[in-house]
Scaffold this motif. Structure first.
Motif: not given
Length: 595
Positions: A5-20
């Motif tokens: 319910t945070q202001t301005g934050a989307p309802q859906q969530e995810c994690d993210l991993v990025m390669k070097g």
């Protein structure tokens, strides 16, 4: 997926991993901004250049959690900044003594043609930069030519007969290879001197041509100084109040607002380390220590001051009189973690730590280097048997087949990366790649992984060690990053429900295989029914009476644990064939150490 319910934050969530990928990381700002438009980023991870992207995303998410609706807009400014001509190269500022080697390495990496041609170009650069060797080469050639001229004049002094002509010809045949040998000897001396000077320069700067800080004579900030300013700008904080892991986690440590994990490599111990490190007060009997004087050569002073204050209670005096401090756990500024993960060998200096794990507890120096050495794409971060949200991966791949799409995200089986081994250089390069990346590469091909990994393909002229990419190439990479972010966020590209089914399917396959054929193992181990086996109960009693080593579980514990494990194995024995027609390649269940 969990709602917020945070202001301005989307309802859906995810994690993210990025390669070097060093300069390949320019694709990430646009991708992060697009993904963050659809998802709230809860867990973030990466290695090397992916670590830089992860800390920038974490800082933006921190700011969004404070109520800033347009927190990720600052990444537009970052994209505009790194697209300026020469900006990326300007981040890598060599120390004065390492400047000649840096220039040679830059020519070697960025010049076109075969490896032999590029090596010749580098040799010419080394010799061309060393005026005294060029001078002595010219002097040697001139003197040798004079000697030959005198010899020819002496032979021809009485006239040129047949014998004299043959003698002159033979003298010329002998003189030419000797001239080449003299020049080769001078070149060898020049190379030996160059290597010696580079070795001394690297030792003085912890085996890196660039410290990461801003060097004298540069108009823009060095990599670490720029990264610190960028993180603070993304977080909406002043530069004298560094953003830490504790800030990201928020008020509830059991359900952190943002969980950031980065990887670095302890070369001294030949193993990876996950950042943040455990809290030194409770979990680390021999924590990593840092020297503020050494860190001041690598990080802005506000960072060093904050770390000293956060770890003041654990200060320790070294035998040489220096005061060392433990790494401050969750109070570690995230810019330090990013710099630890991005310490590309030779290009960027390693980070020195100290630890009391020498003989009789003596302090020894640990050399911390690039996280990509251990795992360049830690897609295993944030894994669970029953994921509550998707963990997306941004994977940088060579663009080997021109017909392949520049950005691809699919559940279709991935073809393994292929490089033809057709010369000695490729032979050794592929040995290194196999040793370093085989686990990451194979994991990315598994069902339940490949469908959530977005491949971003790069040509040989894009990313990597191409520090001086022309502006059009940088712009193209930025646009490819936008496309990758749109691909991840596009509803038709990733099917969350199907992903959960595949993960459950493969989990049952793993359990059945892991609990499968046991041979004589259980009765032999538990009750000593086979030759050479002693019953657990007897071993436990002998162990307890010996008083050696850690205290084993009580006999009562074994009396409860053995029947409990029997129930699990017996249950699996009655299962149907859950592995039938499961997606391939087949995963495996293993016990591995936690980095």
């Amino acid at each position: 997926m969990t709602e917020t319910t945070q202001t301005g934050a989307p309802q859906q969530e995810c994690d993210l991993v990025m390669k070097g990928g060093i300069t390949s990381g320019v694709v990430y700002p646009g991708a992060i901004r697009k993904i963050a438009g659809k998802y709230r980023l809860r867990n973030l991870g990466g290695a090397s250049a992916g670590a830089i992207a992860a800390v920038a995303a974490a800082a933006c998410e921190f700011r969004r959690n404070q109520g800033a609706e347009n927190a990720y807009d600052v990444l537009r400014e970052v994209s505009a900044e790194i697209s300026q001509p020469g900006f990326v190269q300007g981040l890598f500022q060599p120390r004065p003594k390492a400047r000649p080697a840096f220039d040679v390495a830059l020519r070697l990496v960025t010049s076109s043609g075969s490896l032999n041609r590029r090596l010749l170009t580098a040799l010419v650069s080394i010799l061309g930069a060393r005026g005294r060797f060029i001078f002595w080469a010219i002097v040697t050639v001139v003197l040798w030519a004079a000697v030959i001229a005198i010899g020819v004049w002496a032979l021809a002094g009485g006239g040129l007969g047949t014998l004299e002509i043959v003698a002159v010809a033979l003298l010329g045949l002998v003189a030419l290879p000797i001239a080449f040998l003299l020049l080769a000897a001078i070149a060898a001396i020049a190379l030996t001197t160059f290597v010696g000077e580079l070795d001394r320069a690297l030792k003085e700067t912890w085996f890196g041509m660039c410290s990461g800080k801003t060097e004298d004579g540069y108009s823009q900030s060095g990599l670490t100084d720029w990264l610190h300013s960028t993180i603070q700008k993304c977080a909406g904080l002043t530069e004298d109040r560094p953003l830490t892991f504790r800030d990201l986690r928020g008020e509830n440590p059991d359900d952190p607002d943002v969980n950031l994990q980065l990887i670095t490599t302890d070369l001294s111990a030949s193993r990876p380390a996950t950042l943040p490190l455990p809290e030194w007060q409770q979990e680390e009997p021999a924590p990593y220590l840092f020297d503020p004087g050494e860190f001041a050569r690598l990080f802005p002073q506000p960072i060093v001051d904050h770390m000293v204050e956060a770890a003041r209670d654990g200060a320790r005096e070294a035998p040489d009189g220096r005061t060392l401090y433990p790494l401050p756990g969750l109070d570690l500024p995230i810019v330090v973690a990013a710099r630890l993960s991005l310490s590309f060998p030779i290009l960027l200096a390693t980070v020195p730590f100290w630890r009391a794990d020498g003989l009789e507890g003596a302090l020894v120096q640990h050399t911390m280097s690039d996280g990509g050495i251990s795992s360049n794409f830690p897609i295993h971060y944030f894994d669970s048997l029953f994921p509550g949200r998707p963990t997306f991966g941004l994977d940088l791949q060579p663009w080997r087949v021109p017909t392949d799409d520049p950005v691809e995200m699919s559940n279709e089986p991935r073809n393994p990366g292929f490089s033809e081994v057709d010369n000695v250089g490729t032979f050794f390069t592929q040995i290194l790649n196999a040793a370093r990346n085989w686990r990451d590469n194979m994991q990315a091909e598994l069902p339940g992984y490949r469908d959530r990994i977005c491949q971003i393909r790069l040509s040989a002229a894009e990313g990597g060690l191409n520090l001086n990419m022309p502006a059009p190439i940088v712009t193209a990479l930025l646009q490819r990053g936008d496309e990758a972010g749109e691909t991840v966020a596009e509803s038709g590209k990733f099917d969350w429900d199907r992903h959960r089914i595949i993960r459950f399917w493969t989990m049952m396959q793993l359990l059945q295989q892991g609990l499968g054929p046991l041979g004589f193992g259980r009765p032999g181990v538990y009750s000593g029914e086979h030759p050479g086996r002693t019953a657990f109960r007897t071993v436990v009693e002998q162990w307890r009476h010996s008083g050696e080593g850690p205290e084993p579980p009580t006999v009562d514990w074994w009396a409860k644990a053995i029947p409990a494990s029997d129930k699990v194995f017996d249950l699996a024995a009655d299962w149907a064939d859950f592995a039938a027609e499961a997606p391939t390649p087949t995963p495996t269940l293993r016990i591995v150490p936690r980095a």
